[in-house]
Design a protein around this motif. Structure first.
Motif, PDB file in Angstrom:
ATOM      1  N   GLN A 194      -3.567  15.765  -8.366  1.00 11.17           N
ATOM      2  CA  GLN A 194      -3.166  15.292  -9.694  1.00 11.17           C
ATOM      3  C   GLN A 194      -1.651  15.089  -9.781  1.00 11.17           C
ATOM      4  OE1 GLN A 194      -4.945  14.508 -12.685  1.00 11.17           O
ATOM      5  NE2 GLN A 194      -6.719  14.444 -11.326  1.00 11.17           N
ATOM      6  N   ARG A 195      -0.890  15.968  -9.162  1.00  6.96           N
ATOM      7  CA  ARG A 195       0.571  15.811  -9.162  1.00  6.96           C
ATOM      8  C   ARG A 195       0.961  14.579  -8.362  1.00  6.96           C
ATOM      9  NH1 ARG A 195       5.193  17.987  -6.471  1.00  6.96           N
ATOM     10  NH2 ARG A 195       3.973  19.365  -5.128  1.00  6.96           N
ATOM     11  N   MET A 196       0.253  14.316  -7.263  1.00  9.50           N
ATOM     12  CA  MET A 196       0.516  13.093  -6.510  1.00  9.50           C
ATOM     13  C   MET A 196       0.302  11.865  -7.390  1.00  9.50           C
ATOM     14  SD  MET A 196      -1.504  11.551  -3.160  1.00  9.50           S
ATOM     15  CE  MET A 196      -3.059  11.551  -4.068  1.00  9.50           C
ATOM     16  N   LEU A 197      -0.808  11.843  -8.135  1.00  7.18           N
ATOM     17  CA  LEU A 197      -1.108  10.702  -8.992  1.00  7.18           C
ATOM     18  C   LEU A 197      -0.072  10.540 -10.104  1.00  7.18           C
ATOM     19  CD1 LEU A 197      -4.979  11.192  -9.388  1.00  7.18           C
ATOM     20  CD2 LEU A 197      -3.813   9.544  -7.897  1.00  7.18           C
ATOM     21  N   SER A 198       0.366  11.658 -10.678  1.00 10.19           N
ATOM     22  CA  SER A 198       1.286  11.599 -11.816  1.00 10.19           C
ATOM     23  C   SER A 198       2.732  11.385 -11.408  1.00 10.19           C
ATOM     24  CB  SER A 198       1.177  12.893 -12.636  1.00 10.19           C
ATOM     25  OG  SER A 198      -0.106  13.045 -13.198  1.00 10.19           O
ATOM     26  N   ASP A 199       3.168  12.075 -10.337  1.00 13.03           N
ATOM     27  CA  ASP A 199       4.594  12.105 -10.009  1.00 13.03           C
ATOM     28  C   ASP A 199       4.994  11.191  -8.859  1.00 13.03           C
ATOM     29  OD1 ASP A 199       4.585  14.056 -11.938  1.00 13.03           O
ATOM     30  OD2 ASP A 199       4.959  15.731 -10.567  1.00 13.03           O
ATOM     31  N   GLU A 200       4.082  10.912  -7.931  1.00 15.56           N
ATOM     32  CA  GLU A 200       4.460  10.138  -6.744  1.00 15.56           C
ATOM     33  C   GLU A 200       3.939   8.713  -6.752  1.00 15.56           C
ATOM     34  OE1 GLU A 200       4.878  13.616  -3.381  1.00 15.56           O
ATOM     35  OE2 GLU A 200       2.842  12.933  -3.841  1.00 15.56           O
TER      36      GLU A 200
ATOM     37  N   PRO B 213       3.345   6.462  -9.134  1.00 15.80           N
ATOM     38  CA  PRO B 213       4.093   5.435  -9.882  1.00 15.80           C
ATOM     39  C   PRO B 213       5.302   4.911  -9.110  1.00 15.80           C
ATOM     40  CG  PRO B 213       3.465   7.210 -11.348  1.00 15.80           C
ATOM     41  CD  PRO B 213       3.131   7.686  -9.967  1.00 15.80           C
ATOM     42  N   GLY B 214       6.003   5.792  -8.395  1.00 19.11           N
ATOM     43  CA  GLY B 214       7.144   5.358  -7.611  1.00 19.11           C
ATOM     44  C   GLY B 214       6.738   4.490  -6.433  1.00 19.11           C
ATOM     45  N   TRP B 215       5.637   4.848  -5.786  1.00 21.55           N
ATOM     46  CA  TRP B 215       5.146   4.027  -4.674  1.00 21.55           C
ATOM     47  C   TRP B 215       4.787   2.632  -5.163  1.00 21.55           C
ATOM     48  CZ3 TRP B 215       1.230   8.246  -2.661  1.00 21.55           C
ATOM     49  CH2 TRP B 215       1.952   9.317  -2.108  1.00 21.55           C
ATOM     50  N   LEU B 216       4.195   2.562  -6.344  1.00 16.61           N
ATOM     51  CA  LEU B 216       3.822   1.253  -6.901  1.00 16.61           C
ATOM     52  C   LEU B 216       5.060   0.448  -7.289  1.00 16.61           C
ATOM     53  CD1 LEU B 216       0.798   2.324  -9.140  1.00 16.61           C
ATOM     54  CD2 LEU B 216       0.722   1.276  -6.864  1.00 16.61           C
ATOM     55  N   ALA B 217       6.042   1.124  -7.873  1.00 18.07           N
ATOM     56  CA  ALA B 217       7.270   0.433  -8.278  1.00 18.07           C
ATOM     57  C   ALA B 217       7.986  -0.161  -7.073  1.00 18.07           C
ATOM     58  CB  ALA B 217       8.191   1.403  -9.015  1.00 18.07           C
TER      59      ALA B 217
ATOM     60  N   ARG C  75       3.276  -2.429 -11.619  1.00 20.76           N
ATOM     61  CA  ARG C  75       3.471  -1.580 -12.801  1.00 20.76           C
ATOM     62  C   ARG C  75       2.883  -0.187 -12.572  1.00 20.76           C
ATOM     63  NH1 ARG C  75       1.461  -5.576 -17.694  1.00 20.76           N
ATOM     64  NH2 ARG C  75       2.587  -7.452 -17.027  1.00 20.76           N
ATOM     65  N   PRO C  76       3.256   0.776 -13.414  1.00 19.90           N
ATOM     66  CA  PRO C  76       2.638   2.108 -13.322  1.00 19.90           C
ATOM     67  C   PRO C  76       1.149   2.025 -13.640  1.00 19.90           C
ATOM     68  CG  PRO C  76       4.636   2.150 -14.678  1.00 19.90           C
ATOM     69  CD  PRO C  76       4.304   0.708 -14.449  1.00 19.90           C
ATOM     70  N   PRO C  77       0.372   3.005 -13.227  1.00 21.48           N
ATOM     71  CA  PRO C  77      -1.074   2.974 -13.503  1.00 21.48           C
ATOM     72  C   PRO C  77      -1.368   2.888 -14.991  1.00 21.48           C
ATOM     73  CG  PRO C  77      -0.544   4.690 -11.907  1.00 21.48           C
ATOM     74  CD  PRO C  77       0.764   4.187 -12.440  1.00 21.48           C
TER      75      PRO C  77
END
Length: 292
Positions: A150-156, A158-162, A167-169
């Protein structure tokens, strides 16, 4: 009309494979890992083998990419799979995150007709969007093993996508164990425009959950179990799909009754890739209608 010329994606030092290589690897997955994902009584699988890099690496296309990313939250390297419609620039696209089932990994979605469904959605007039998948485990929650999906999805993520000009999920889609994770994520992210779950691996009792040998104790399971927190979910943005012959059909019916989601479809089908391929166009249309 000829298709627009695709530009290679500028990627960093992360390990990558070509579309040809990743599709060959996806084909090698077959249906066995998917059929066993979240199997009712079977032990978890080790997981599908890694996709071998091509002998001569070729540039990644914009439409489909696979890379290895280092996740501090999960304390390991994970696959990052991005699938977009053909012939459409993915720069600035909204993103639906796809969470796989137990025993599989992010490359599962390469073999489930995701891109074909995206192409059909765009052809029908919906704005283009991308599907991004990453590797997870432990029902996509922190169970105290120095591994916090969950921390990967929330914190990491979005940056990988940017970094890839996405856009963020803004939407989530989960299959089986991934359905558990998608609903858990939705509890903490109220701004999601769509949450779709297929054959969601939910548990109607502690003995049922305990048999999976994932949760440390009852309190830990209760803190995460979506069926115990339906009040934290938004019915208006949620869609539920499940086969009538699925071992999780009873639990998913309970979710539908408690939540009364925007879409609830219990149809013929089992807990396997044939069923998930069949519903994929419907699921991604549900997401596409809302994500833009």
């Amino acid at each position: 009309m000829s298709s627009p010329t695709r530009r290679p994606v500028a990627e960093g030092p992360d390990h990558a494979v070509s579309r040809r290589g990743l599709l060959l690897g996806a084909a090698a997955l077959g249906g066995s890992a998917l059929i066993s994902a979240c199997g009712a009584e079977k032990p978890p699988l080790v997981g599908p083998p890694p996709v071998a890099p091509p002998t001569t690496p070729t540039p990644l296309t914009e439409a489909v990419t696979v890379q290895k990313m280092r996740s501090a939250a999960r304390n390991r390297d994970v696959n990052l799979v991005i699938i977009a419609p053909d012939g459409v620039s993915r720069v600035g696209m909204p993103v639906c995150v796809a969470l796989h089932g137990r025993g599989a990994d992010a490359r599962t979605f390469l073999n489930l007709g995701v891109q074909d469904a995206l192409n059909r959605a765009v052809a029908s007039g919906l704005p283009g969007f991308a599907v991004a998948a990453v590797d997870g485990d432990n029902y996509w929650v922190d169970v105290g093993k120095d591994d916090d999906p969950q921390r990967m999805l929330s914190d990491e993520l979005p940056g990988w996508l940017a970094q890839r000009q996405l856009r963020p999920p803004s939407a989530m889609f989960g299959i089986s164990m991934g359905g558990f994770g998608a609903l858990r994520y939705a509890r903490d992210h109220k701004n999601l425009k769509a949450v779709a779950v297929a054959s969601a691996a939910l548990f109607v009792s502690w003995p049922d959950a305990k048999s999976r040998k994932v949760f440390e104790d009852r309190a830990q399971w209760e803190s995460h179990e979506p069926l115990l927190h339906t009040g934290d979910l938004s019915a208006e943005v949620t869609g539920v799909w499940c086969g009538n012959s699925d071992p999780f059909a009873r639990a998913d019916r309970k979710l539908i009754k408690a939540l009364d989601p925007a879409v609830a479809k219990m149809t013929p089908g089992a807990h396997n890739d044939d069923y998930w391929r069949e519903i994929m166009p419907d699921v991604l249309k549900f997401v596409g209608d809302r994500i833009a």
